[in-house]
Structures are given as C-alpha cells and as structure tokens.
Design an enzyme around this catalytic site. Structure first.
Site, short mmCIF file in Angstrom:
data_model
loop_
_atom_site.label_atom_id
_atom_site.label_comp_id
_atom_site.label_asym_id
_atom_site.label_seq_id
_atom_site.Cartn_x
_atom_site.Cartn_y
_atom_site.Cartn_z
N THR A 69 0.87 -1.19 0.00
CA THR A 69 0.00 0.00 0.00
C THR A 69 0.90 1.24 0.00
O THR A 69 1.34 1.67 -1.05
CB THR A 69 -0.95 -0.01 1.21
OG1 THR A 69 -0.18 -0.21 2.41
CG2 THR A 69 -1.98 -1.10 1.08
N LYS A 104 4.42 -7.07 3.24
CA LYS A 104 4.14 -5.64 3.13
C LYS A 104 3.88 -5.11 4.54
O LYS A 104 3.53 -5.86 5.46
CB LYS A 104 2.94 -5.37 2.23
CG LYS A 104 1.59 -5.80 2.74
CD LYS A 104 0.87 -4.87 3.66
CE LYS A 104 0.73 -3.49 3.11
NZ LYS A 104 -0.06 -2.65 4.07
N THR A 122 1.45 -7.49 12.41
CA THR A 122 1.20 -6.10 12.04
C THR A 122 1.56 -5.80 10.60
O THR A 122 2.17 -4.79 10.31
CB THR A 122 2.02 -5.18 12.96
OG1 THR A 122 3.38 -5.60 12.92
CG2 THR A 122 1.50 -5.28 14.36
N GLU A 137 6.40 4.21 7.27
CA GLU A 137 5.88 5.36 6.53
C GLU A 137 6.72 6.61 6.80
O GLU A 137 6.88 7.03 7.94
CB GLU A 137 4.42 5.61 6.90
CG GLU A 137 3.51 4.60 6.21
CD GLU A 137 2.05 4.76 6.56
OE1 GLU A 137 1.22 4.26 5.81
OE2 GLU A 137 1.76 5.37 7.60
N ASN A 141 -0.13 10.29 6.17
CA ASN A 141 -1.31 9.92 6.95
C ASN A 141 -2.33 11.04 7.10
O ASN A 141 -3.48 10.78 7.42
CB ASN A 141 -0.87 9.38 8.30
CG ASN A 141 -0.27 8.01 8.13
OD1 ASN A 141 -0.95 7.11 7.67
ND2 ASN A 141 1.00 7.86 8.45
N THR A 163 -9.92 8.73 3.19
CA THR A 163 -10.83 7.59 3.09
C THR A 163 -11.79 7.81 1.92
O THR A 163 -12.09 8.93 1.56
CB THR A 163 -11.65 7.44 4.37
OG1 THR A 163 -12.08 8.74 4.78
CG2 THR A 163 -10.80 6.84 5.46
#
Lengths: 403, 403
Positions: free
Chosen positions: B153, B179, B190, B276, B398, B403
C-alpha cells in the site's frame, strides 16, 4: 466563570499571594525564564509528581517539601530541566530553595522548586541566583502574567485562569498558571501547574482533593504519549480568605473540590489544545464502559494513535483508524456493540460504517474543536480524554529542537 | 545469504510454488492489487494473526483455514482491507476462497485470504473475481515480484527474500513476500507476510516454530504504535524438497528453525526501515534486563516515543528523550545503573550525560542505520526492537491518505 480580568490576576488573584517573572538569561531566546510565587503567610501545600523513574532533581526536592505539608513559595525556571544532572543537580535544586528562602525571609523547606527545559544540562546557578533575587524584588499582585510566561517552553501561550466561590459565607479565590506542550501524557500531571487559593483547608484534605482531581483532569491529557521527567502540580492554600477552616468532607469541602476541579479541567483542556504543533483540539469521550479504567484506556489508545491524530490534522473522517485503536486498546470490546460518533454524527455502528451526511460531517471535521464519542455498549462507566492532532509543525518543533 | 536472484524468485523459489500479481482495479492508482500464491501439492500451514479485536473478515476466515492444518493457496489484495464490513465482508472473504478454489481445482478451505487497504469499504467483488481468475492464469515461477507488488500500500518497495539450507542431505528452500508500512506495532505481525518453503515438516512443529519466531521478529517492530485490523503471517510448507519429514525437535528442526528465523528477522528489519515516511532505520537494543518482557517493554517505550523519533529525524543526539522513555516504560530501572549508547558512543551513564566526541557522535546520527543501545544493569536478559524515525513525510502520508 473565567474572566479576562481574572486571567491577568492569575496566581495572585487569591488574597495574600504575589508573583513575578524575570529574564535571567537561562532561555537562549532571552525571554522570561524565572518565576516566583509567594504567600505572605504559611500555606498548606499539596502536590502530585511525575511517576517517571528518571525524576528530575527539583521533583525529588519538592516532594520532600510537600511532605512537610506547608510551604510559602514556589520558584520555577524554564530553559533547563535540571534532569539527569546527578548529585550536582540535587545540590543546585536545593540551592534554589536556599536563595529564595533567604530573599523571602522564610525557611529553605518552605520553598517548592520546579524546572522545565532541556534534559542533561546543569543549571547556570549564577544566573539563577540573580534571577531569583530580581524576581523577589518584583513580586506583586500584577505579577502572574510574567510568572506564567517565565515557565513556558514550546507553549504558544501561557495557560492561566482564576475564579472564586463562596464558602461558608466568605469569598474564596483560586488562581493558576501552567505550562505544558510536549512530553505530555497520562500518569501524572505531565507539565508544571501552580495553583494558589486563599481558602483555609486542612492539608490532608487538600492533598486528597488534588490527588483525586488530578486523576480525572491532568492525567486525562495526552499530546504525544511521553511522560516527562519534571512534571508537577502544586496547590498552595494560605487561608487568607478567612473562611471557617475546611476540616471534613462537608458542604464547604464539596464547594472547594468542585471549584478546584473546574480550574484543573479548564487548564487540562488548554494544555491539550496547545499541544506542540496542534491545529485541532480533540475530546475523546468514551462511555458504556465496564469501568473508568477501561474507558480511560480506550480513550488513551485513540488519543495516542498517530494515525488517528494525523487523520484529524488532514480533516479526514477516517473512523477506521479510531475503531482500530479501540480494538487494540487491551480492553474487552465487541465491534457489534460499539458506536463511534464524530461530533453528533454516527460514523461507525455495530461493526460497520454508518451512513452519514457527508456535508455535515465535513463541517464537523473542519472545526477546531472536535468530539470523538465512543459508546462501548458494555456498562455504565465513562471517561474523557483531551488531546490534539499531529501536524507537520509537531515534527518541525521536535526535529529541530536541538540539545 | 539473500541474493538478488533469490529476491526475484521470492515465494516461488521453493519447489512446487508459483505466484502471480495482477491489476484488478481495486487500488485507485491502477497498480497491481491482486496476488495469488499456489502450491502444486497440499502444504502444511501455520499462521499468526492480529490480536486486534476489530479483526477484519479475511482474518476471521483465514484463522479457520489455518486451523485445519493444510492449505494450497493464498489469495491477497491491496486497496481495500475488508475490515469493519460486517456479514457482507465475511461473505466476500469466503467468496474469494471459493473463486480461487474453483480456478485452482482445490477445496475452498485450502485457500488463505488476506486484504489490506482502506477500512470500512466493501470489496468490489466483480473486480476481485476477474482479478483472481487473471492471476491464476498467470501463475509462474517468475511471478513473485508481481505478487509482492500487488500486496503493498504505502510501502515504498515490496519486501521479499529467499534462501535455502541443507536439511537431512536435501536442499530446502524458503521464500517470502511481505508488506507493511503504517499501522505497525507489536503484539502481532502487524502486516501481511507470506512465507513459502518446500520443507517437509509436521504442521504442529511448523506452527510452534512460527509462533516462537514471530515473538522475536515481527512482534519486535514498531513504526507508529498502531496494531492493524488485518495483520497475518502465514507459512506454507509443501514438502517438495523431499527431505525426511521433520517430526521432532532434532537437528533438522533446528536448521529449519534457524533459517526461518533469519528470513523473518530480515523481513522485520526491512519493514521497520520502510516505515511510513522513514528516513532512518533505528535498532533499539536493550540488555541487562531482568527478563525478555522487561527488555522488550523498555525497547518499545523508546521506539514508540514521538519525541525520540523526531529527534533522530532531526539527527539530534537528544539522549534525554531516550532516558525519559526508559523511565516511564513501566519497567523498574535505576538511573544510576543505566547506560545509553548511540552507536558505540556512551551518551548517558549512571544518572548523568556522558562526555563524548561531538564529531564522532555527529557521524553516528548522520547515518541511515543507527543503534540505540541501552544497558539497564539489572540482569542478563535482552531484546531488540526495530523502528524508524518520525518525519514530515509520515504526517503527509497519513494526513493526506483520505478515506
């Protein structure tokens, strides 16, 4: 309840208290950095302190003072935390008490000391000495604003408020200054907060009230999940209001308690709202829990989630991250029973996303103050946690705050 | 040990395995998003799954499959997590099994399913169906790279490796794709991690090995403290290497165990390093603890501290934040006994900052890989936690991942 005029009065609003803040050259910026708060008569004292095992020297010294039950003054500095400074640090903290006591004509063990700033650096005691002396000379009923500014670090403004309540036919006043912006999280005050009141109250009751209130106010804040080495909340109650001394948990105690709680609640919210780099003030209200501890744990899990915090920074109604944080909080929960609302709008109910009016939700997300409401559907207990979002500015402040 | 050639082979390196990744239109970007991994014969299967109580539908379905002890295939998609999707989500996950089983001529309950991506959105089952069909047609020994890319992702690259070991005179191969970039923290894998091996091993021993290894590899990663709803690690062992079946904890088991552990360690490090927005890979090595649990808790406290992570982002040797996080970890520690090093350089020892060569420390802080070494001086246990720094990019990813 908390007027602008009172804000200026701050810790010197209660009778018998004066305050001052001066530039001693401890902050690199050259801003105000040494504060003194003084009561013209002995005051009952209560305190709560960080549970961090790497407690700073002033914490260790002030705990002893609070243990005596009485104090006359608080001396605090910003710019240097006097933490991880070994024996020298302890001697320096004690020396702060001595210098202030000498200037104020009181005993060494009547002076509370507090420090905030960089960890691992020794206090510049020559600057401290001249700073304390200058501050004592400037003590006044108008000194709270300067005192408040002298204890802040990365805060964008000084937190203060003042109020009064009638107890036993007498007006009793409260004043407070506080700082706290980074290294903010539960399990103690996680900041500096100095509260004055001219109430006359038994010292043990004062400590009981503070300890209880601390659990539902300052310990419910989280900015970044880091518990500082230097946090303390101290209340001085000097009796100058001349109310009949509060010695039991009767009506007078309840009024005192409620007012102290409202002051602590107000300051807790302001500290969370002024978290480092904050652009949003988030209230996480958890209810339907089996216990307060469960409700708090869920609230903290959500409030400490960087994914939740960045989503609110981006004004993205990403309820998936919220329910995810509920699910890993360690508290037994059932997706089928849980309802999550942003503001008044249900976004997740009974294990799936809820249908919502996108425009209405957009308005909720665009506001500065946002309530995340979580109903676990398990019991009757609740808790409210206050936090802020996680922004570029937080990274900037903490990536560039060099030692 | 992990060559470039092997990297390309990935999960199709072990005999009897093929893989594929295709574009099914589930990711908005139009990138690869459906992966299939297939064993030409029944394989023993073991798995570990998220402990998040808001477990996604594919987790619930795959747990049942792993419970049978055998599987033939793994079907995974990125772009949609199929989490918080209720009964419909469960039916969709089961349908993924059905479609794949039909195409692969195996039984529904021989197919593991996994999903990653946005929470709260239903899978587009028409796209899924054509995606699975296309992937099955493309299954090949060269398909691991595409399969790896189909499950990522926000990862900046697909994590994969492959290796082999001689067991009982036979060459046994291992391959893996994984991933994981956000929602990464302890208490389960996780992330998604699919491991293939052609070893012949008893299923119960396979599960024992995976569960134990998981505790000291994937469960030692933290990117942001968030435990996902969708995490799983699955191993398929199909026996094609023709080694004498491993049925007890003898020499063969030990070799198998050590190799599986090295594969999982390698992948864990890569996942942390590709957290990230990461610009640094941080290894927190805690030793001198009274137990592994204590050591891990201290390591996680440091690894999860936003203040520590932003300091390393800023290349600031702010050891005060590290010792502060040690102090609030909840593990009994003594500032007097504790030593903290960055790389080989002591920065904190016995309750105060240590003298250090500033130029040498600057070099340590400027590197991409940095070891934070913490000696608690209490006992003989140790733990190693892997994490990354906290950068502007994390907030960007983030805050803007809508969404």
């Amino acid at each position: 309840m908390f007027s602008e005029q009172h804000k200026l009065a701050g810790v010197a609003h209660p009778l018998g208290f004066t305050a001052a803040g001066v530039r001693a050259g401890i902050k690199k910026s050259g801003n105000l950095d040494v504060a003194v708060i003084y009561s013209d008569r002995p005051a009952a004292v209560a305190g709560v302190f960080t549970k961090n095992q790497v407690a700073a020297a002033p914490i260790r010294v002030s705990k002893v003072i609070v243990g005596t039950g009485n104090a006359r003054a608080i001396v605090a500095n910003a710019g240097c935390a006097n933490a991880c400074t070994g024996e020298q640090g302890l001697r320096d903290a004690e020396k702060m008490c001595e210098i202030a006591a000498h200037e104020l004509n009181c005993h060494d063990n009547e002076v509370i000391v507090a420090s905030t700033g960089v960890i691992g650096v020794h206090l510049p005691m020559d600057k401290m000495e001249s700073g304390i002396k200058a501050a004592v000379k400037e003590l006044s009923r108008d000194g709270s604003v300067n005192a408040g500014n002298a204890i802040i670090t990365t805060d964008t403004y000084s937190k203060t408020c003042a109020t009064e309540v009638e107890i036993g036919g007498k007006e009793v006043r409260f004043g407070v200054i506080a700082k706290g912006s980074g290294m903010i999280r539960p399990d103690m005050a996680t900041m500096l907060c100095f509260i004055t009141t001219d109430a006359s109250i038994d010292q043990k009751l004062l400590q009981t009230a503070l300890s209880e209130i601390n659990e539902v106010t300052f310990n419910m804040i989280s900015v970044d999940g880091d518990m500082s080495t230097n946090d303390m909340v101290v209340v001085l109650a000097n009796g100058a209001a001349d109310n009949k001394k509060i010695v039991d948990k009767g009506e007078d105690y309840q009024k005192f308690y409620d007012t102290l709680k409202s002051v602590c609640t107000e300051l807790s919210k302001r500290i969370a709202a002024d978290g480092e780099g904050a652009s949003k003030f988030l209230t996480v209200h958890v209810h339907g829990a089996e216990s307060f501890v469960d409700a708090k744990r869920v609230g903290m899990s959500v409030a400490n989630s960087p994914l939740v915090k960045t989503a609110f920074f981006g004004e993205d109604p990403n309820w998936g991250r919220v329910i995810c944080a509920v699910g890993y909080s360690g508290v037994k929960m059932s997706p089928e029973k849980t309802i999550v609302k942003f503001g008044d709008i249900p976004v997740y109910a009974h294990s799936v996303g809820a249908e919502y009016d996108a425009d209405a939700l957009k308005k909720v997300m665009a506001a500065h103050d946002i309530v995340i409401d979580i109903d676990l559907g398990e019991g009757d207990s609740e808790a409210t946690v206050w936090t802020c979002d996680l922004s570029y500015e937080y990274v900037k402040i903490n990536g560039e705050y060099h030692t």
